[in-house]
Design a protein around this motif. Structure first.
Motif, PDB file in Angstrom:
ATOM      1  N   GLU A 194       0.694  -1.126   0.032  1.00 19.50           N
ATOM      2  CA  GLU A 194      -0.018   0.184  -0.045  1.00 19.50           C
ATOM      3  C   GLU A 194       0.902   1.217  -0.225  1.00 19.50           C
ATOM      4  O   GLU A 194       0.535   2.345  -0.735  1.00 19.50           O
ATOM      5  CB  GLU A 194      -0.975   0.088   1.013  1.00 19.50           C
ATOM      6  N   MET A 195       1.736   1.269   0.848  1.00 21.82           N
ATOM      7  CA  MET A 195       2.753   2.497   0.829  1.00 21.82           C
ATOM      8  C   MET A 195       3.431   2.726  -0.593  1.00 21.82           C
ATOM      9  O   MET A 195       3.796   3.820  -1.029  1.00 21.82           O
ATOM     10  CB  MET A 195       3.813   2.098   1.887  1.00 21.82           C
ATOM     11  N   THR A 196       4.018   1.604  -1.147  1.00 18.68           N
ATOM     12  CA  THR A 196       4.574   1.610  -2.461  1.00 18.68           C
ATOM     13  C   THR A 196       3.560   2.046  -3.448  1.00 18.68           C
ATOM     14  O   THR A 196       3.878   2.932  -4.299  1.00 18.68           O
ATOM     15  CB  THR A 196       4.874   0.270  -2.988  1.00 18.68           C
ATOM     16  N   LEU A 197       2.253   1.783  -3.406  1.00 21.73           N
ATOM     17  CA  LEU A 197       1.212   2.305  -4.437  1.00 21.73           C
ATOM     18  C   LEU A 197       1.014   3.742  -4.211  1.00 21.73           C
ATOM     19  O   LEU A 197       1.093   4.388  -5.157  1.00 21.73           O
ATOM     20  CB  LEU A 197      -0.114   1.442  -4.181  1.00 21.73           C
ATOM     21  N   LEU A 198       0.918   4.158  -2.820  1.00 27.77           N
ATOM     22  CA  LEU A 198       0.657   5.622  -2.663  1.00 27.77           C
ATOM     23  C   LEU A 198       1.909   6.310  -3.292  1.00 27.77           C
ATOM     24  O   LEU A 198       1.725   7.562  -3.696  1.00 27.77           O
ATOM     25  CB  LEU A 198       0.547   5.918  -1.197  1.00 27.77           C
ATOM     26  N   GLN A 199       3.186   5.603  -2.965  1.00 27.39           N
ATOM     27  CA  GLN A 199       4.365   6.618  -3.366  1.00 27.39           C
ATOM     28  C   GLN A 199       4.393   6.530  -5.084  1.00 27.39           C
ATOM     29  O   GLN A 199       4.578   7.626  -5.459  1.00 27.39           O
ATOM     30  CB  GLN A 199       5.439   5.836  -3.029  1.00 27.39           C
ATOM     31  N   GLN A 200       3.690   5.739  -5.488  1.00 21.04           N
ATOM     32  CA  GLN A 200       3.820   5.643  -7.187  1.00 21.04           C
ATOM     33  C   GLN A 200       2.728   6.732  -7.579  1.00 21.04           C
ATOM     34  O   GLN A 200       2.837   7.509  -8.692  1.00 21.04           O
ATOM     35  CB  GLN A 200       3.448   4.106  -7.700  1.00 21.04           C
ATOM     36  N   ARG A 201       1.666   6.832  -6.940  1.00 21.37           N
ATOM     37  CA  ARG A 201       0.638   7.908  -7.354  1.00 21.37           C
ATOM     38  C   ARG A 201       1.056   9.070  -7.020  1.00 21.37           C
ATOM     39  O   ARG A 201       0.295  10.204  -7.173  1.00 21.37           O
ATOM     40  CB  ARG A 201      -0.514   7.496  -6.231  1.00 21.37           C
ATOM     41  N   GLY A 202       2.112   9.379  -5.966  1.00 21.00           N
ATOM     42  CA  GLY A 202       2.382  11.004  -5.802  1.00 21.00           C
ATOM     43  C   GLY A 202       1.606  11.057  -4.442  1.00 21.00           C
ATOM     44  O   GLY A 202       1.725  12.351  -3.940  1.00 21.00           O
ATOM     45  N   TRP A 203       1.065  10.119  -3.977  1.00 18.68           N
ATOM     46  CA  TRP A 203       0.270  10.604  -2.609  1.00 18.68           C
ATOM     47  C   TRP A 203       0.930  10.311  -1.351  1.00 18.68           C
ATOM     48  O   TRP A 203       0.384  10.652  -0.225  1.00 18.68           O
ATOM     49  CB  TRP A 203      -1.044   9.582  -2.547  1.00 18.68           C
ATOM     50  N   GLY A 204       2.033   9.517  -1.358  1.00 21.55           N
ATOM     51  CA  GLY A 204       2.606   9.298  -0.199  1.00 21.55           C
ATOM     52  C   GLY A 204       4.162   9.382  -0.094  1.00 21.55           C
ATOM     53  O   GLY A 204       4.668   9.242  -1.205  1.00 21.55           O
ATOM     54  N   ARG A 205       4.899   9.433   1.010  1.00 23.92           N
ATOM     55  CA  ARG A 205       6.256   9.310   0.967  1.00 23.92           C
ATOM     56  C   ARG A 205       6.994   8.846   2.162  1.00 23.92           C
ATOM     57  O   ARG A 205       6.274   8.819   3.122  1.00 23.92           O
ATOM     58  CB  ARG A 205       7.007  10.876   0.453  1.00 23.92           C
ATOM     59  N   GLY A 224      -1.873  13.996  -1.481  1.00 24.95           N
ATOM     60  CA  GLY A 224      -2.353  12.688  -0.796  1.00 24.95           C
ATOM     61  C   GLY A 224      -3.313  13.068   0.224  1.00 24.95           C
ATOM     62  O   GLY A 224      -4.406  12.576   0.320  1.00 24.95           O
ATOM     63  N   LEU A 225      -3.017  14.231   1.093  1.00 23.22           N
ATOM     64  CA  LEU A 225      -3.821  14.629   1.946  1.00 23.22           C
ATOM     65  C   LEU A 225      -5.207  15.223   1.507  1.00 23.22           C
ATOM     66  O   LEU A 225      -6.071  15.023   2.012  1.00 23.22           O
ATOM     67  CB  LEU A 225      -3.339  15.811   2.677  1.00 23.22           C
ATOM     68  N   ARG A 226      -5.044  15.594   0.082  1.00 24.56           N
ATOM     69  CA  ARG A 226      -6.436  16.277  -0.441  1.00 24.56           C
ATOM     70  C   ARG A 226      -7.486  15.192  -0.712  1.00 24.56           C
ATOM     71  O   ARG A 226      -8.551  15.230  -0.546  1.00 24.56           O
ATOM     72  CB  ARG A 226      -6.050  16.907  -1.728  1.00 24.56           C
ATOM     73  N   PHE A 227      -6.563  13.808  -0.750  1.00 25.28           N
ATOM     74  CA  PHE A 227      -7.668  12.434  -1.001  1.00 25.28           C
ATOM     75  C   PHE A 227      -7.230  11.502   0.035  1.00 25.28           C
ATOM     76  O   PHE A 227      -7.255  10.436  -0.199  1.00 25.28           O
ATOM     77  CB  PHE A 227      -7.040  11.990  -2.387  1.00 25.28           C
ATOM     78  N   ALA A 228      -7.127  12.266   1.343  1.00 30.17           N
ATOM     79  CA  ALA A 228      -6.669  11.425   2.282  1.00 30.17           C
ATOM     80  C   ALA A 228      -7.782   9.991   2.466  1.00 30.17           C
ATOM     81  O   ALA A 228      -7.377   8.955   3.004  1.00 30.17           O
ATOM     82  CB  ALA A 228      -6.700  12.124   3.791  1.00 30.17           C
ATOM     83  N   ASP A 229      -9.011  10.381   2.369  1.00 35.05           N
ATOM     84  CA  ASP A 229     -10.046   9.206   2.690  1.00 35.05           C
ATOM     85  C   ASP A 229      -9.623   8.256   1.957  1.00 35.05           C
ATOM     86  O   ASP A 229      -9.724   6.942   2.172  1.00 35.05           O
ATOM     87  CB  ASP A 229     -11.437   9.849   2.599  1.00 35.05           C
ATOM     88  N   ALA A 230      -9.452   8.299   0.406  1.00 34.82           N
ATOM     89  CA  ALA A 230      -9.298   7.172  -0.514  1.00 34.82           C
ATOM     90  C   ALA A 230      -8.028   6.562  -0.159  1.00 34.82           C
ATOM     91  O   ALA A 230      -7.635   5.298  -0.242  1.00 34.82           O
ATOM     92  CB  ALA A 230      -9.264   7.655  -1.874  1.00 34.82           C
ATOM     93  N   ALA A 231      -6.904   7.485   0.427  1.00 30.76           N
ATOM     94  CA  ALA A 231      -5.513   6.855   0.754  1.00 30.76           C
ATOM     95  C   ALA A 231      -5.605   6.080   1.802  1.00 30.76           C
ATOM     96  O   ALA A 231      -5.140   4.783   1.974  1.00 30.76           O
ATOM     97  CB  ALA A 231      -4.496   8.058   0.899  1.00 30.76           C
ATOM     98  N   ALA A 232      -6.333   6.513   2.643  1.00 28.03           N
ATOM     99  CA  ALA A 232      -6.488   5.670   4.059  1.00 28.03           C
ATOM    100  C   ALA A 232      -7.155   4.437   3.844  1.00 28.03           C
ATOM    101  O   ALA A 232      -6.993   3.242   4.730  1.00 28.03           O
ATOM    102  CB  ALA A 232      -7.315   6.728   5.307  1.00 28.03           C
TER     103      ALA A 232
END
Ligand SMILES: C[S@@+](CC[C@H](N)C(=O)[O-])C[C@H]1O[C@@H](n2cnc3c(N)ncnc32)[C@H](O)[C@@H]1O
Ligand code: SF4
Length: 392
Positions: free
Chosen positions: A356-367, A379-387
């Protein structure tokens, strides 16, 4: 051998299920009600406090709703005296939610004298047309007046709630409201994008095609919010929450959040235990989640019979609990330090949620940051979907 006593729970939420009038967007459990039911609720709440009091030593207290400020002086006195008798005063942070139409100097002084030290005021907008559209019962002038009243009563930690992406709200109107709200110089700001909750008037209007959702405009408004709040010295520490920083609060510096961050909500987001009292309130105590009846009559009846007013109980499996804790905690800008997460849940983010962390990094939503994982601004803008990815 005697068992070691369990440490008491340090966080208390109390739900006050009454409002003078139901707002068009709101799905919180509350109703417009008579004085008689409110008196009955107050007595029931005192019983409920008595039932859990021995297992409580609150560091944070939050009276939410509904509209806690709707209770009159006598009703507040009854609750506050009971809390004093039960040894529940003295919290480091004690918040009461207020509607600008129901703040008075007497009430504010009474709350302050018992140790309430933070007020959260629902403002939503400072545009008269939008206030009316939302079904708010106060004018913009009442917001300024109530804010001054709270300062006069000695409150030095005030939060304002604003909403954006309200139907009919232009970027221009949002900028004006933001500017005026920030000029009030509160210590904290919460700002939420409108959620169209089923069973609300606004949802029905949307379904009826009276207006359309403009996602792009909502994104622009969020950008404005983050920029203007930062420029005014309110630091974003959670998706929708901003606070002033005066450094050197040992509690908050560990968590890497500003001084005036809401301690009570930080406990939720970090997966801590809490008691929730009042109709519809949820408790989370040592891994067990319970929910009270979302019906004030039934809530009162149960307590009058000497029973806890619990509708459901759920014991979460440790991995499910850890997943929820991960999801909640990622709403905090600082994210999750790996070690802190492991201590809180017994699970390792790097092992269990690697993909999940890798996926979020690839999307630019996590680091990945030194020793932890956090969402990016996008990622914070779409925090619900990320979480949601972290739920098990
Ligand atoms: C329970 S209300 C407490 C404040 C108080 N009852 C009042 O409205 O003045 C907490 C906050 O949640 C936010 N809120 C409630 N319903 C919402 C919705 N459907 N979408 C976005 N924010 C919402 C509002 O900003 C509101 O001030
Ligand atoms: S937003 Fe506040 S005042 Fe309005 S209905 Fe919800 S709880 Fe009541």
């Amino acid at each position: 051998m005697a068992q070691t006593p369990l440490a008491p729970i340090q966080s208390l939420y109390v739900h006050v299920p009454f409002c003078a009038h139901k707002c068009a967007y709101c799905a919180f459990y509350s109703e417009a009600s008579s004085g008689e039911l409110i008196n009955r609720y107050v007595e029931a709440l005192v019983h409920e406090l008595e039932m859990v009091g021995l297992d409580l030593k609150p560091r944070t207290v939050f009276f939410g709703g509904g509209t806690p400020s709707l209770l009159n002086l006598r009703q507040w006195e009854r609750i506050l005296c009971a809390m004093e008798r039960l040894g529940l005063l003295g919290a480091e942070e004690w918040t009461v939610e207020c509607n600008p139409a129901t703040v008075s100097l007497d009430k504010a002084r009474l709350l302050r004298s018992y140790g309430v030290n933070r007020i959260s005021m629902g403002v939503q907008s400072l545009n008269e047309d939008l206030l009316e559209r939302l079904g708010r019962i106060h004018s913009r002038e009442m917001v300024f007046k109530s804010f001054d009243t709270l300062r006069k009563a000695g409150f030095s930690n005030l939060n304002l709630d604003l909403m954006f992406a309200i139907p009919g709200q232009t970027l221009e109107i949002w900028r004006e409201t933001l500017g005026e709200a920030l000029a009030m110089a509160s210590e904290h700001l919460s700002s939420y994008e409108v959620i169209y909750e089923e069973d609300t008037a606004l949802y029905q209007q949307l379904q009826a095609g009276l207006f359309a959702v403009n996602e792009e405009l909502a994104c622009d408004m969020y950008e404005q919010l983050v920029e203007c709040a930062e420029a005014a010295g309110l630091h974003q520490y959670e998706v929708a929450n901003f606070a002033r920083d005066t450094t050197s609060n040992p509690q908050t510096s560990i968590l890497n959040v500003p001084f005036y961050a809401c301690q009570h909500n930080l406990n939720y987001w970090r997966g801590g235990s809490f008691f929730g009292l009042g109709p519809s309130a949820t408790s989370y105590v040592r891994g067990v989640r319970t929910k009270n009846w979302s019906n004030t009559q039934m809530y009162c009846e149960q307590l009058e019979k000497g029973q806890r007013p619990i509708e459901s109980t759920e014991e979460l499996a440790p991995l499910v609990r850890a997943g929820e804790t991960a999801a909640f905690g990622l709403r905090i800008v600082a994210g999750w330090p790996f070690e802190q997460f492991r201590q809180a849940t017994g699970h390792d983010l790097r092992r269990e949620w690697k993909n999940e962390m890798t996926l979020l990094q690839q999307r630019g939503w996590g680091r990945i940051v030194p020793h932890g994982f956090q969402l990016t601004r996008e990622g914070l803008r779409f925090a619900d979907a990320a979480a949601e990815l972290f739920l098990r």
